[in-house]
Design a protein around this motif. Structure first.
Motif, short mmCIF file in Angstrom:
data_model
loop_
_atom_site.label_atom_id
_atom_site.label_comp_id
_atom_site.label_asym_id
_atom_site.label_seq_id
_atom_site.Cartn_x
_atom_site.Cartn_y
_atom_site.Cartn_z
N ARG A 192 -8.29 -2.72 -3.40
CA ARG A 192 -7.67 -1.95 -4.47
C ARG A 192 -7.57 -2.78 -5.75
O ARG A 192 -7.71 -2.28 -6.85
N LEU B 272 -0.83 7.58 1.47
CA LEU B 272 -2.23 7.76 1.09
C LEU B 272 -3.14 7.06 2.10
O LEU B 272 -2.77 6.03 2.67
N LEU C 282 -7.74 6.37 -10.79
CA LEU C 282 -7.13 7.60 -11.30
C LEU C 282 -6.41 7.30 -12.61
O LEU C 282 -6.50 8.06 -13.57
N TYR C 283 -5.72 6.15 -12.62
CA TYR C 283 -4.99 5.81 -13.85
C TYR C 283 -5.94 5.42 -14.97
O TYR C 283 -5.59 5.45 -16.13
N GLU D 94 -7.84 6.74 -0.48
CA GLU D 94 -7.00 7.18 -1.60
C GLU D 94 -6.25 6.02 -2.25
O GLU D 94 -6.05 5.98 -3.46
N THR E 143 -6.56 4.91 -6.26
CA THR E 143 -5.43 5.11 -7.18
C THR E 143 -5.59 4.44 -8.56
O THR E 143 -5.39 5.09 -9.58
N PRO E 144 -5.98 3.12 -8.62
CA PRO E 144 -6.10 2.52 -9.96
C PRO E 144 -7.14 3.23 -10.82
O PRO E 144 -6.97 3.32 -12.04
N LEU F 220 0.87 -1.18 0.00
CA LEU F 220 0.00 0.00 0.00
C LEU F 220 0.90 1.23 0.00
O LEU F 220 2.06 1.16 0.41
N ILE F 221 0.37 2.36 -0.48
CA ILE F 221 1.18 3.58 -0.46
C ILE F 221 0.99 4.25 0.89
O ILE F 221 -0.12 4.63 1.26
#
Lengths: 221, 801
Positions: free
Chosen positions: A154, A98, A109-110, A102, A106-107, A94-95
């Motif tokens: 995620r 974030l 967002l991409y 968040e 994230t995926p 995990l980041i």
């Protein structure tokens, strides 16, 4: 869905080479739940990376949904990463900077989804995993099992066709592992997501409907 | 998406406070320094750019190729202006210029103004717009006078000045003038300055210079037609020189002058108005050289470069701890381009904060900066759109350089390795080492240059000039009336602390009035040509200044014939080539002078120049522009205050304050002093920023080598050997940097020193010292980290992974 034909992988070591995979033939149909098992260094992680397009085979052909992977350009592969393939890692990955929300977002967002679409998708997943209350926490505020739940959330939020899991319960104790494995089973049965996991545990392997034993780069049996 | 990048960037920076702080402090300081330096350079370059005719107006100067080298003369004889206009095709307008601070009175108001006497075309050649009056007629007749807005206000307050009569004291006479026009105030980036303009024919010595080809006393400016280029104009001036300057050319020939590549002994050359400010030959020059602003820009780039290097090294090093995130993002479907965007936006954010901090810093530092380096910068410069654009573009380039490379590098790391956690910062990264070497090379170069400049400045201060600089006060007489001078002398005569008083037409060094000059004369003596400088002085000159007489005597009131006597220096005596120069008869201007004394050589000009031959004369007619008072007191400041008070009392109009001669001589080296200050500050900044970078890198490298250190300790390595092992890598880099820096700085400084006739030698030990300093600094920076790493308990470092 996935077809491997005579896949080999080797790394150069000094003057010789270190063979990891040798002439692997493997077909995985849509909707299967496959467990790859084998001792350390047998090549199971490398196989998973090749399946996930993270590594390229040294020889052989790989067809993903009937398409030759080696003929794909960078853009097409990235498209697959964004839409068709989800990853779950042993170390969660995990980041740290974030929040739960968040991280799951994230995926999306991409995939360039609109803000409202992202919101509803993340909310669905949070709801389904009972993590709404934890959405504003950071990964280091969660237990290992919860972190892996976020990792799976995620992986599925972009609605992939296949999830590749590399020892997803390796860092968890057995109670937490059970929850995760139940979840995989549910995803496989209800959502019809193809699941390929690498595992050491015989118990975990029983959740799947097929076991592939790998030893010294060969598939057994 | 971008907001998400910024969010993660912000949290990342927050998490890694030390790195963010190092990066940001370094960047802020560097941007602030670069900003100030570039603004300074811009200000210097912007001189005269408001002049519409800047391409077509030239100042002329004369270049004599003598046997001893080139001699420059910036003044021309009066008739040349007319000749140029009549005989040279393409010459549109000409103007001479002369004048200075003069008393101007209107009713009971009496103030000093810088009154410049120019030709009628002056206002049409130069862009000094008129608020009132007409450019064509403002200087139409000899009694017309143009004021600037400020000087009009000073004289007339709210009254309308145009048409009013006032008087200007030119020489010893009050002359009546009528105000014909009011000009805008002179922009502060104008080379040419004045507070009032009148016609050139009003200059004090006009009757002597008129139609006289033998006296050259005023600069000459020419405007040529737009279709005539500089080269063509230069060429047509050769014919003029041949025709009207035959005498000096013949004399140069007999003296063995060496012709230039075109075979000319005497050239009239041109400086475009564009170059007035920075040309060494221009009358309106600032004393700056054209490379000066370039040096500022270079220094700015070096400092920014060093900060960028920190940024790059730290970003790359830091990114390895974020390997997991990078790999993960790739697995989630991030393109390389997107990752680069993300890391670049982090750099951008950091730089943006730095920029804001540096702007604030610059605003705070600006007054101090102006005071220290004698610049007149202000943030009004930012009203100029080009500067804002330039800053924005420069800033963007910096973020691209500082953030772009690491982002590119990070985005290309091997994904599987990252995910497996195998990615490590390798010790021998050649890019990183190269960058560190570059940083320390710049720092070492700046230190050595500073050291040499500092030595030379000390040398200049310590060199005995041959006259008393600490006890003698120089007073710019500012056209004071004779009665005031007499009253001044009488008042001081009774003071016990005042030892003697004298006067001279020229100052020593540069006084508070900022002017300096010299008077070159040439004449024949027993068949050979004599070239010498000349000053006219009052009685007691040698006594007041403590000049040593080698032979003969100084001027004395006991001899009535001294107005036909001359004192010469040793150089002049050598040039006369007499066994006994005393009694030699010199004939510089049709009237015989006999040598009554020889004074020991003293540095009447700056140490940039060799001591030239000099004759010292006395002449009742010449007005003493400078008074010198020798005081004998243990309280120089009090004495100065007292003398100033007395002077102001007898001459209330006095515009410039008296000053001790050592201040005057210091002023001769103002540019060098400014140089050394800027260099020194640059060097200190460069070193600080480099050290911050080195420190952060040391922290990282130590963190990475913890395990190695642990294993070595378990195997029996001593703390000392580990410290040596860890320091060796850094020391190697610093030594390479120093070795590269030494020859470069040696070359640069040798060139700079060649500008001084008297200068220090560069010794090898200077560079040895600089190397040692660099090594010590590097060791001190990394030392704490290495020792801490070496002392750490191996059990701790081996436990993790």
């Amino acid at each position: 869905m996935i077809q491997l034909q005579k896949i080999s992988k080797h790394y150069p070591v000094g003057f010789g080479k270190n063979e990891i995979l040798k002439d692997v033939d493997l077909t995985i149909e849509e909707g299967e739940f496959v467990s790859i098992m084998g001792p350390s260094g047998s090549g199971k992680s490398t196989l998973l990376h090749i399946l996930g397009l993270l590594e390229e085979p040294s020889a052989g052909q790989y067809l993903f949904q009937g398409e030759r992977v080696d003929k794909m350009n960078e853009k097409k592969r990235t498209q697959l990463h964004r839409g068709a393939i989800g990853f779950v890692f042993q170390a969660y990955h995990l980041i740290d900077e974030l929040t739960v929300y968040e991280n799951i977002e994230t995926p999306l967002l991409y995939k360039s989804l609109s803000g409202s679409e992202r919101k509803s998708k993340v909310a669905d997943v949070l709801d389904r995993f009972n993590m709404v209350a934890k959405k504003d926490l950071f990964p280091n505020q969660l237990s290992g099992g919860q972190q892996q739940l976020v990792g799976i959330a995620r992986a599925i939020v972009a609605e992939p066709r296949v999830i590749l899991a590399d020892e997803p319960t390796g860092n968890l104790h057995s109670d937490q592992a059970k929850v995760i494995m139940e979840l995989f089973k549910q995803l496989n049965e209800q959502d019809k997501i193809t699941i390929i996991q690498v595992t050491h545990s015989d118990l975990n392997a029983t959740y799947g409907n097929r076991i592939i034993q790998i030893r010294d780069g060969h598939i057994q049996g | 998406m971008f907001i998400s990048y910024l969010r993660i960037a912000w949290r990342n920076l927050w998490k890694q406070k030390v790195f963010a702080a190092v990066n940001m402090t370094g960047m802020s300081i560097a941007i602030c320094a670069a900003l100030l330096l570039s603004l300074t350079a811009y200000h210097e370059w912007s001189y005269d750019n408001f002049q519409e005719n800047k391409e077509h107006v030239y100042q002329l100067y004369r270049k004599d190729n003598t046997s001893k080298g080139v001699r420059i003369n910036k003044s021309f004889s009066e008739p040349l202006a007319g000749v140029l206009q009549k005989e040279v095709p393409g010459v549109k307008r000409v103007s001479r210029m002369g004048g200075g601070d003069m008393p101007v009175r209107y009713k009971d108001k009496n103030i000093y103004l810088d009154v410049e006497m120019v030709d009628a075309d002056f206002l049409r050649m130069f862009s000094f717009p008129l608020q009132q009056g007409n450019k064509q007629t403002a200087l139409g007749s000899l009694d017309q006078l143009v004021l600037t807005q400020n000087s009009a206000k000073a004289l007339f307050n709210e009254e309308n000045p145009v048409g009013k009569a006032l008087e200007v004291k030119i020489g010893d006479n009050w002359k009546p003038f009528v105000v014909s026009a009011v000009a805008d105030n002179i922009p502060d980036n104008s080379s040419i300055t004045f507070e009032a303009l009148t016609r050139f024919e009003n200059v004090e010595d006009y009757s002597t210079i008129r139609d006289n080809w033998n006296v050259s006393s005023y600069p000459l400016m020419v405007e040529v037609a737009a279709n005539v280029n500089a080269a063509a104009f230069d060429k047509s001036l050769i014919a003029i020189a041949h025709k009207y300057m035959a005498d000096p050319i013949t004399s140069l020939k007999t003296m063995g002058g060496i012709p230039d590549k075109d075979g000319e002994l005497l050239r009239i050359n041109t400086i475009t108005l564009n170059d007035f400010h920075l040309s060494p030959y221009s009358t309106f020059g600032s004393g700056l050289r054209p490379f000066y602003p370039w040096m500022m820009v270079m220094l700015a780039c070096l400092i920014i470069g060093i900060a960028c290097i920190n940024f790059i090294n730290l970003s790359i090093a830091r990114s390895f701890t974020r390997g997991g995130e990078i790999g993960l993002r790739k697995a989630l479907g991030a393109m390389d381009r997107q990752l680069m965007m993300q890391f670049w936006s982090e750099a951008f954010l950091l730089c943006l904060v730095s920029l804001i901090v540096s702007l604030l810093l610059a605003a705070v530092l600006l007054p101090y900066y102006n005071a220290t380096f004698r610049h007149q910068l202000s943030f009004h410069l930012f009203r100029n759109g080009w500067i804002v654009l330039g800053t924005a573009v420069g800033f963007f380039l910096v973020t691209l350089l500082a953030g772009g490379y690491p982002a590119w590098k990070i985005a290309r790391v091997n994904l599987v390795q990252v995910l497996k956690g195998k990615l490590r910062l390798n010790r021998g990264s050649s890019v990183r080492n190269g960058l560190i070497v570059f940083q320390f090379m710049v720092a070492a170069m700046l230190i050595s240059c500073t050291a040499v400049i500092w030595q030379q400045m000390n040398f200049i201060r310590a060199t005995p000039l041959g006259y008393n600089t600490t006890q003698v006060i120089s007073i710019p007489a500012d056209n004071a009336p004779p009665q005031a001078r007499a009253a001044f002398r009488n008042k001081l005569a009774s003071e016990p602390s005042v030892q003697s008083i004298t006067g001279s037409i020229l100052n020593l060094g540069i006084g508070k009035d900022g002017s300096s000059g010299n008077w070159n004369r040439g004449f024949d003596y027993k068949g050979s040509h004599i070239s010498t400088q000349c000053i006219v002085v009052d009685y007691d000159y040698a006594k007041t200044l403590d000049l040593k007489m080698v032979a003969g005597r100084d001027f004395s009131r006991q001899y009535g014939t001294d107005s036909s006597g001359v004192v010469i220096n040793e150089q002049m005596a050598r040039q006369l080539n007499e066994k006994d120069p005393l009694g030699a008869i010199l004939n510089p201007s049709g009237q015989p002078y006999h040598v009554i004394g020889v004074v020991k050589d003293y540095h009447f000009e700056s140490l940039h120049k060799k001591i030239e031959p000099l004759m010292i004369m006395m002449d009742a007619q010449s007005r003493m522009n400078y008074l010198f008072v020798k005081v004998n007191t243990s309280h120089p400041a009090a004495a100065m205050e007292h003398i100033t008070a007395v002077w102001k009392e007898v001459n209330p109009l006095a515009k410039n304050d008296p000053g001790f001669l050592d201040e005057n001589t210091d002023r001769l080296y103002r540019q060098e002093a400014r140089f050394s200050k800027i260099f020194m500050s640059g060097a200190v900044l460069a070193i600080i920023i480099s050290c911050m970078g080195l420190f952060a890198i040391a922290v990282l490298v130590m963190a990475q080598r913890r395990k190695e250190i642990g294993i070595r300790k378990v195997l029996g390595a001593s703390v000392g050997s580990i410290v040596v092992l860890l320091s060796r890598d850094f020391l190697k880099l610093v030594l390479i940097a120093v070795l590269v820096a030494i020859p470069i700085s040696w070359y640069l400084m040798q060139r700079w020193l060649n500008g001084f006739a008297f200068h220090v030698e560069i010794h090898w030990w200077l560079f040895a010292g600089v190397s040692l300093l660099a090594v010590v600094i590097a060791l001190a920076t990394t030392g704490l980290q290495t020792v801490r790493a070496a002392l750490s308990n191996p059990a701790n470092s081996l436990k993790i992974d």
